[in-house]
Design an enzyme around this catalytic site. Structure first.
Site, PDB file in Angstrom:
ATOM      1  N   CYS A   2       0.863  -1.175   0.000  1.00  0.00           N
ATOM      2  CA  CYS A   2       0.000   0.000   0.000  1.00  0.00           C
ATOM      3  C   CYS A   2       0.900   1.225   0.000  1.00  0.00           C
ATOM      4  CB  CYS A   2      -0.868   0.005   1.244  1.00  0.00           C
ATOM      5  SG  CYS A   2      -1.860  -1.481   1.404  1.00  0.00           S
ATOM      6  N   ARG A  27       1.533   1.544  -5.924  1.00  0.00           N
ATOM      7  CA  ARG A  27       1.730   0.584  -4.835  1.00  0.00           C
ATOM      8  C   ARG A  27       0.462  -0.208  -4.506  1.00  0.00           C
ATOM      9  NH1 ARG A  27       6.393   1.819  -2.083  1.00  0.00           N
ATOM     10  NH2 ARG A  27       5.688   0.617  -0.308  1.00  0.00           N
ATOM     11  N   TRP A  74      -3.596  -1.963  -1.510  1.00  0.00           N
ATOM     12  CA  TRP A  74      -3.543  -3.247  -2.202  1.00  0.00           C
ATOM     13  C   TRP A  74      -4.035  -4.249  -1.171  1.00  0.00           C
ATOM     14  CZ3 TRP A  74      -1.010  -8.040  -1.902  1.00  0.00           C
ATOM     15  CH2 TRP A  74      -1.040  -8.807  -3.081  1.00  0.00           C
ATOM     16  N   ASN A 100       0.769   0.540   5.992  1.00  0.00           N
ATOM     17  CA  ASN A 100       1.262  -0.292   4.898  1.00  0.00           C
ATOM     18  C   ASN A 100       1.992  -1.466   5.529  1.00  0.00           C
ATOM     19  OD1 ASN A 100       2.430  -1.355   2.534  1.00  0.00           O
ATOM     20  ND2 ASN A 100       4.207  -0.013   2.719  1.00  0.00           N
ATOM     21  N   GLY A 101       1.541  -2.671   5.233  1.00  0.00           N
ATOM     22  CA  GLY A 101       2.210  -3.849   5.795  1.00  0.00           C
ATOM     23  C   GLY A 101       1.189  -4.899   6.188  1.00  0.00           C
ATOM     24  N   GLU A 477      11.833 -13.128 -19.402  1.00  0.00           N
ATOM     25  CA  GLU A 477      11.381 -11.770 -19.119  1.00  0.00           C
ATOM     26  C   GLU A 477      10.338 -11.315 -20.153  1.00  0.00           C
ATOM     27  OE1 GLU A 477      11.351  -9.913 -16.763  1.00  0.00           O
ATOM     28  OE2 GLU A 477      11.091  -7.871 -17.455  1.00  0.00           O
ATOM     29  N   LYS A 481       6.698 -10.061 -19.004  1.00  0.00           N
ATOM     30  CA  LYS A 481       6.256  -8.707 -19.361  1.00  0.00           C
ATOM     31  C   LYS A 481       4.908  -8.768 -20.056  1.00  0.00           C
ATOM     32  CE  LYS A 481       8.023  -6.676 -17.814  1.00  0.00           C
ATOM     33  NZ  LYS A 481       8.734  -6.225 -16.697  1.00  0.00           N
ATOM     34  N   GLU A 484       1.931  -9.968 -17.663  1.00  0.00           N
ATOM     35  CA  GLU A 484       1.509  -9.097 -16.564  1.00  0.00           C
ATOM     36  C   GLU A 484       0.695  -7.901 -17.028  1.00  0.00           C
ATOM     37  OE1 GLU A 484       5.848  -7.031 -15.595  1.00  0.00           O
ATOM     38  OE2 GLU A 484       4.439  -7.198 -13.971  1.00  0.00           O
ATOM     39  N   HIS A 500       9.737 -31.881 -25.310  1.00  0.00           N
ATOM     40  CA  HIS A 500       9.515 -32.726 -24.123  1.00  0.00           C
ATOM     41  C   HIS A 500       8.142 -32.479 -23.495  1.00  0.00           C
ATOM     42  CE1 HIS A 500      13.565 -34.241 -24.332  1.00  0.00           C
ATOM     43  NE2 HIS A 500      13.988 -33.001 -24.492  1.00  0.00           N
ATOM     44  N   LYS A 598       3.409  -2.469  -7.528  1.00  0.00           N
ATOM     45  CA  LYS A 598       4.818  -2.339  -7.918  1.00  0.00           C
ATOM     46  C   LYS A 598       5.755  -2.928  -6.863  1.00  0.00           C
ATOM     47  CE  LYS A 598       8.089  -0.080 -10.409  1.00  0.00           C
ATOM     48  NZ  LYS A 598       8.267  -0.929 -11.579  1.00  0.00           N
TER      49      LYS A 598
HETATM   50  C1  AGP Z   1       8.071  -6.783 -13.036  1.00  0.00           C
HETATM   51  O1  AGP Z   1       7.529  -6.208 -14.146  1.00  0.00           O
HETATM   52  C2  AGP Z   1       7.206  -7.027 -11.915  1.00  0.00           C
HETATM   53  N1  AGP Z   1       6.213  -6.091 -11.728  1.00  0.00           N
HETATM   54  C3  AGP Z   1       7.756  -7.772 -10.731  1.00  0.00           C
HETATM   55  O2  AGP Z   1       8.022  -9.060 -11.190  1.00  0.00           O
HETATM   56  C4  AGP Z   1       9.008  -7.238 -10.017  1.00  0.00           C
HETATM   57  O3  AGP Z   1      10.124  -7.342 -10.840  1.00  0.00           O
HETATM   58  C5  AGP Z   1       9.199  -8.031  -8.715  1.00  0.00           C
HETATM   59  O4  AGP Z   1       8.077  -7.865  -7.912  1.00  0.00           O
HETATM   60  C6  AGP Z   1      10.443  -7.641  -7.970  1.00  0.00           C
HETATM   61  O5  AGP Z   1      10.388  -6.320  -7.534  1.00  0.00           O
HETATM   62  P1  AGP Z   1      11.680  -5.580  -7.020  1.00  0.00           P
HETATM   63  O6  AGP Z   1      12.612  -5.484  -8.183  1.00  0.00           O
HETATM   64  O7  AGP Z   1      11.209  -4.237  -6.552  1.00  0.00           O
HETATM   65  O8  AGP Z   1      12.262  -6.406  -5.923  1.00  0.00           O
END
Ligand code: AGP
Length: 603
Positions: A2, A27, A74, A100-101, A477, A481, A484, A500, A598
């Site tokens: 959050c 966040r 969140w 937040n937490g 990656e 990308k 998500e 396989h 994020k």
């Molecule tokens: C990447 O696009 C993501 N949103 C996510 O996988 C991110 O890389 C992951 O949560 C790690 O975050 P950080 O780099 O802040 O540790």
């Protein structure tokens, strides 16, 4: 997960808090809320949904005040709803908090407080903090916060206001980020720097269990035993504009396009004298017999690329571990292990826990982090910063590229130290590294081509990414990308692994994105391509393939020439643009994909 913000000062807190929440919305965006002291009590407006829903509600009411707290959520405990939104107050509406937490012992505390007569309004773990504060409150807000903190188990960044102290805001943190901003018109608490940048670039970073008492004219710091602390403010070099969209449709596209600059600055920081270089020079790789790269999500994928590069150049074994697994697996590491923690935010809960686990076993921790003063940056033995600037889009792009740049820099340095690379050899690799920004610019010149291919994929139900060797690392990656932000199912496979099992998923017109930058494996990946085409797939080939098979089902996006070790940095740009335009064509909320946040500060 959050975002929290608070303000006490000369100005109206409402627009300041709302504007700060906009910078923290990355966040979490399940709900948003604000509480100000309006003269006769707390005025609280909170609402399920995005911040714009709250803004609309605020337009219809005239709440005002010079002190207030705000939150963007969140959801973890309790569904997204108006009632579960923050701020929360105790049963007597005397104390308001934003959190937040996660409070791990909230059930026990709730039971106890209910027994004492508290009436809970929400299903959240956070409400227990407000109720507990009212329970302990004896007229001394600082003492109350200390009591509350001592009773809580879990993680928290807290902003606390009380009816009896309408000039005072109190903040404390444990295992979640919190900064204190100081300006000439008032003082702030916030989960992240961009929330206050319009007002100040002077911030204090709180350590765990440090408490700040904020008033209009100043801030005071205390430890958990109520002893005063002297802290030094840091000056943030990011401009307020760097956290603005600046005319771009999405932060993600802006951040993709910023990559040549980010790469230039990051590469320069690891190659030329300065803070990063000093840190790197302190590490003696010959003292270690293995490396463990530990991270989550895209940062983990950067670690996979790093494994191929470091192993190839330095001949040191590199294990790449998901932080969420590493922390519980009783990893075989000791003082001869260099643990490289990779994290944009520096606040990812699993990565923090993995770092603590590694340090407790005697391993040396080197972090690659983007956010200055974050927990991982502070607690690791060595920290190399990526120069990506604020990254707002939930899907990482420029921070990922900057992580790769640091990993290349480390690999070259380690290889020299280990005697695996001669100075002349290192020079060649450094030239490759320094050429990345220009090659990235070249790729960005092909945006229209990537956009055209992406527009043809909007209806895809599933997209597969394949590659061999280091191309497989970057395929991971590309797939993450895409899924998500576009919500299209996607998987990444090592090309050789298709037969396989995965090949059974290939149907007429399934899209396979093949990455091909390893000359010695071109023949192999080309035969994988032929295998999927013969089963009906369409293939988008990204790379440098001199003699691609001619087929209606095959399209190519060519990359500038590069040695295979550095090619992931180039493939990444195309893959990011591809994911972006697929999502844009679907009209999705690219910067805030559903269910994601994020900074993942919970387990
Ligand atoms: C990447 O696009 C993501 N949103 C996510 O996988 C991110 O890389 C992951 O949560 C790690 O975050 P950080 O780099 O802040 O540790």
């Amino acid at each position: 997960m959050c975002g929290i913000i608070g303000y006490v000062g000369l100005r109206d807190a409402v627009p300041i808090i709302v504007q700060g929440l906009k910078k923290l919305e990355y966040r979490g965006y399940d709900s948003a809320g604000i509480a100000v002291w309006g003269g006769n009590g707390f005025d609280i407006v909170k609402q399920k949904g995005r911040l714009n829903v709250l803004e609309e509600r605020l337009r219809d009411c005239t709440i005002k005040g010079n002190i207030g707290i705000g939150h963007t959520r969140w959801a973890t405990h309790g569904e997204p709803s108006d009632t579960n939104s923050h701020p929360h107050v105790g049963s007597r509406s005397k104390i308001a908090i934003v959190h937040n937490g996660i409070i791990e012992n909230y059930k026990q505390l709730k039971e106890l407080l209910e027994h004492k007569g508290a009436v809970f309004a929400s299903q959240t773990d956070s409400e227990v903090i407000a109720q507990l504060a009212e329970y302990y409150y004896n007229g001394d807000l600082l003492e109350t916060v200390i009591h509350v903190s001592n009773a809580l188990e879990g993680s928290y960044a807290l902003g606390v206001m009380s009816l009896d102290h309408p000039d005072t805001l109190i903040a404390i943190k444990k295992d979640n980020p919190l900064i204190i901003g100081v300006s000439d018109h008032g003082n702030f608490i916030a989960s992240d720097v961009p929330a206050v940048l319009q007002h100040t670039n002077k911030v204090y970073y709180l350590n765990d269990k440090e408490i700040t008492v904020l008033q209009r004219n100043g801030v005071e710091f205390y430890n958990i035993n109520r002893e005063p602390l002297q802290k030094t403010a840091e000056t943030i070099s990011w401009s307020a504009d760097s956290a603005e969209k600046g005319g771009w449709e999405h932060f993600m596209l802006k951040e993709i396009v910023e990559q040549p600059k980010v790469l230039r600055e990051t590469v320069s920081s690891v190659v030329n004298p300065g803070n990063n270089r000093e840190v790197i020079d302190k590490i003696d790789i010959t003292k270690f017999n293995k490396i463990a790269a530990v991270a989550c999500g895209s940062a983990y994928n950067a670690g996979v690329v790093g494994k191929y590069v470091i192993e190839k150049l330095c001949r040191i074994p590199v294990d790449v571990e998901l932080a969420s697994e590493f922390r519980y697996k009783d990893a075989i590491i000791d003082e001869k292990t260099l643990v490289i923690l990779i994290s944009q935010s520096g606040e990812t809960a699993d990565t923090i826990a993995a770092m603590r686990e590694a340090r407790s076993k005697g391993a040396v921790c080197l972090s690659i982090v983007n956010v200055t003063g974050s927990t991982i940056a502070k607690e690791s033995d060595f920290c190399v910063y990526t120069a990506a600037g604020p990254e707002i889009a939930v899907a990482t792009t420029k921070a990922f590229s900057a992580q790769l740049a640091v990993l290349y820099g480390l690999a070259i340095h380690f290889a020299l130290q280990a005697g695996e690379l001669s100075p002349a050899g290192a020079k060649g690799f450094l030239a490759e590294l320094e050429a990345l920004p220009e090659k990235t610019e070249h790729i960005l010149g092909q945006i229209d081509l990537v956009q055209k291919h992406a527009s043809e994929c909007v209806g895809c139900k599933s997209i597969f990414f394949i590659g061999r060797n280091i191309d497989y690392a970057i395929a991971l990656e590309g797939s993450l990308k895409l899924k998500e932000i576009s919500y299209i199912h996607s998987e990444a496979y090592a090309g050789g692994e298709l037969k396989h099992g995965t090949i059974s998923l290939i149907e007429e017109d399934t899209l396979v994105v093949a990455i091909a930058n390893c000359p010695r494996l071109h023949g192999k990946i080309m035969s994988n391509i032929e295998q999927v085409i013969s089963r009906g797939a369409k293939v988008l080939l990204i790379g440098n393939v001199p003699q691609a098979v001619q087929d209606d089902k095959l399209s190519v996006i060519a990359l500038p020439p590069s040695t295979e070790l550095f090619s992931p940095s180039l493939s990444a740009i195309v893959l990011q643009l591809f994911a972006y335009y697929v999502a844009a064509n679907k009209g999705l909320d690219i910067d805030k994909p559903r269910n994601l946040a994020k900074s993942v500060t919970v387990e």
